[in-house]
Design a protein around this motif. Structure first.
Motif, short mmCIF file in Angstrom:
data_model
loop_
_atom_site.label_atom_id
_atom_site.label_comp_id
_atom_site.label_asym_id
_atom_site.label_seq_id
_atom_site.Cartn_x
_atom_site.Cartn_y
_atom_site.Cartn_z
N HIS A 140 -61.01 25.43 117.42
CA HIS A 140 -60.96 24.84 118.76
C HIS A 140 -60.73 25.97 119.75
N LEU A 159 -48.94 16.48 113.69
CA LEU A 159 -50.10 16.73 114.55
C LEU A 159 -49.80 16.39 116.01
N PHE A 201 -47.87 18.92 118.04
CA PHE A 201 -48.74 20.04 118.41
C PHE A 201 -49.67 19.65 119.57
N LEU A 202 -50.32 18.51 119.44
CA LEU A 202 -51.30 18.10 120.46
C LEU A 202 -50.66 18.01 121.85
N TYR A 205 -50.51 21.49 123.14
CA TYR A 205 -51.87 22.05 123.23
C TYR A 205 -52.59 21.53 124.49
N ASP A 216 -61.94 14.73 117.49
CA ASP A 216 -60.63 15.32 117.17
C ASP A 216 -59.52 14.58 117.91
N SER A 217 -58.33 15.16 117.93
CA SER A 217 -57.11 14.56 118.47
C SER A 217 -56.46 13.61 117.44
N HIS A 246 -63.15 15.18 112.47
CA HIS A 246 -61.87 15.36 111.78
C HIS A 246 -61.58 14.06 111.03
N GLU A 300 -57.03 14.37 107.67
CA GLU A 300 -56.06 15.45 107.97
C GLU A 300 -54.67 14.84 107.80
N HIS A 304 -61.29 19.22 108.03
CA HIS A 304 -60.09 19.01 107.20
C HIS A 304 -60.49 18.29 105.91
N SER A 356 -53.03 25.78 109.48
CA SER A 356 -52.84 24.57 110.29
C SER A 356 -52.13 23.50 109.45
N ASP A 402 -58.68 26.68 112.80
CA ASP A 402 -58.32 25.51 113.62
C ASP A 402 -57.84 25.92 115.02
N ASP A 403 -56.56 26.20 115.16
CA ASP A 403 -55.96 26.58 116.46
C ASP A 403 -55.10 27.83 116.26
N1 ADE Z 1 -57.40 19.32 118.17
C1 ADE Z 1 -57.12 20.61 117.99
N2 ADE Z 1 -56.68 20.83 116.74
C2 ADE Z 1 -56.70 19.64 116.11
C3 ADE Z 1 -56.38 19.21 114.80
N3 ADE Z 1 -55.93 20.04 113.86
N4 ADE Z 1 -56.51 17.91 114.52
C4 ADE Z 1 -56.94 17.05 115.44
N5 ADE Z 1 -57.25 17.41 116.68
C5 ADE Z 1 -57.15 18.69 117.01
#
Ligand code: ADE
Ligand code: ZN
Length: 333
Positions: free
Chosen positions: A16, A54, A57-58, A61, A166-167, A194, A197, A218, A245, A275-276
């Motif tokens: 991302h 998750l 983190f979101l 982010y 995602d999200s 995604h 996960e 994932h 991640s 991932d991030d």
């Molecule tokens: N957006 C950014 N990273 C993500 C992740 N690991 N899972 C879902 N959404 C995301």
């Protein structure tokens, strides 16, 4: 081995761009745009990167992404990632961006897209790094909002190869986006999502059967359904797995519990991704190194994972052959 993994030719298929925003650049962009961050220093911000799941983190982010305002900001963000790719011998990338994170704040879609795609063009010209850009829908938003985003993208499909999802996975199953994925595929876009996960194996099955995705992001929870594992292997539906991640978001307690090599041995087409990376403690090579240190990944397994990253990329057939040839020549050294 660390040097071998760094120099190993590879592709990254799950990254991302907003998740590659390093704290230093976040502070620099905040200053450039006259935005006040709620952290007093880079160190204090980094200390906040301690997540239980998750959603935690979101929340950070999306907050961090608010410093991205101008086309140049999106260029600088993307270019910083390209420099990492150059340093780690990443030859092909298929990065994600989340247009809704920006359009919701009043940043025009085209501002975001132009900044990112100008950097991707420069990556090809300057470093020979090929790419395909993937636009993700935020699954916590509505189907109607996803349709509106697809409509915004329609004039620029020459710059976007596919869509993603995602999200927050919990409470937002694949079926919610069945119609928008069908429309996007009709428009000629590839599809990824995604799934599995934090959510169940059923989400992986549904992403394949309902969204008709070309690849799963994932997908580690597929391990709970042995029939699904067999199906992913026989139908060659690749998974873009993100080891650091998964441990940072407590999908696995620690790296020794990770199932990527188990799936690899079962014939699943798994790949390694970051991932991030700005939030999870490392870029692509760091993920490979973590697998070596935490799971005892061998050189042969590393090469197979790199091979999968090229084979299951969306690169054009002739480029794929070229990429695989780089890998073969590296291994023959
Ligand atoms: N957006 C950014 N990273 C993500 C992740 N690991 N899972 C879902 N959404 C995301
Ligand atoms: Zn992701």
């Amino acid at each position: 081995m660390d040097q071998f993994l760094n120099d190993l030719p590879k592709a990254e298929l799950h990254l991302h761009l907003e998740g590659s925003l390093e704290p230093e650049l976040m502070f620099a962009l905040a200053e450039r745009n006259g935005i006040k961050l709620s952290y007093s220093s880079v160190d204090q911000l980094r200390q906040a990167y301690d997540f239980e799941n998750l959603q935690e983190f979101l929340d950070l982010y999306y907050q961090g992404a608010a410093v991205l305002q101008t086309e140049q900001d999106f260029y600088d963000l993307t270019w910083a990632y390209i420099e990492r790719c150059k340093a780690e011998n990443i030859l092909h990338i298929e990065p994600f961006f989340d247009p809704q994170t920006h359009t919701e704040r009043g940043i025009p879609f085209i501002t975001v897209l132009n900044g990112i795609s100008r950097a991707l063009t420069d990556a090809e010209v300057k470093y020979g790094i090929s790419s395909g850009l993937i636009m993700c829908f935020l699954r916590h938003l509505s189907e109607a909002e996803a349709f509106a985003t697809l409509e915004q993208a329609e004039p620029y499909l020459d710059k976007i190869i596919g869509i993603g999802l995602d999200s927050s996975e919990k409470g937002h199953p694949p079926a919610k986006f069945e119609r928008v994925f069908a429309k996007a595929r009709e428009m000629g876009l590839l599809a990824v999502a995604h799934a599995g996960e934090e959510g169940p194996a059923q989400n992986v099955t549904d992403a394949v059967d309902i969204l008709k995705v070309d690849r799963i992001d994932h997908g580690v929870r597929a391990i709970d359904d042995p029939e699904l594992i067999k199906r992913l292997a026989t139908e060659k539906i690749a998974l873009t797995v993100c080891p650091l991640s998964n441990t940072r978001l407590k999908v696995f307690d620690d790296m020794s519990q990770h199932n990527i090599l188990k799936m690899l041995e079962q014939g699943v087409k798994v790949t390694v991704n970051s991932d991030d990376p700005a939030y999870f403690g490392g870029y692509l090579t760091a993920n490979f190194i973590a697998l070596e240190k935490g799971l005892g990944m061998t050189k042969e397994q590393a090469v197979q994972l790199a091979r999968n990253s090229f084979e299951y990329s969306f690169a054009k057939p002739e480029r794929k052959l070229e990429l695989l040839d780089f890998l073969d020549r590296y291994c023959a050294l």
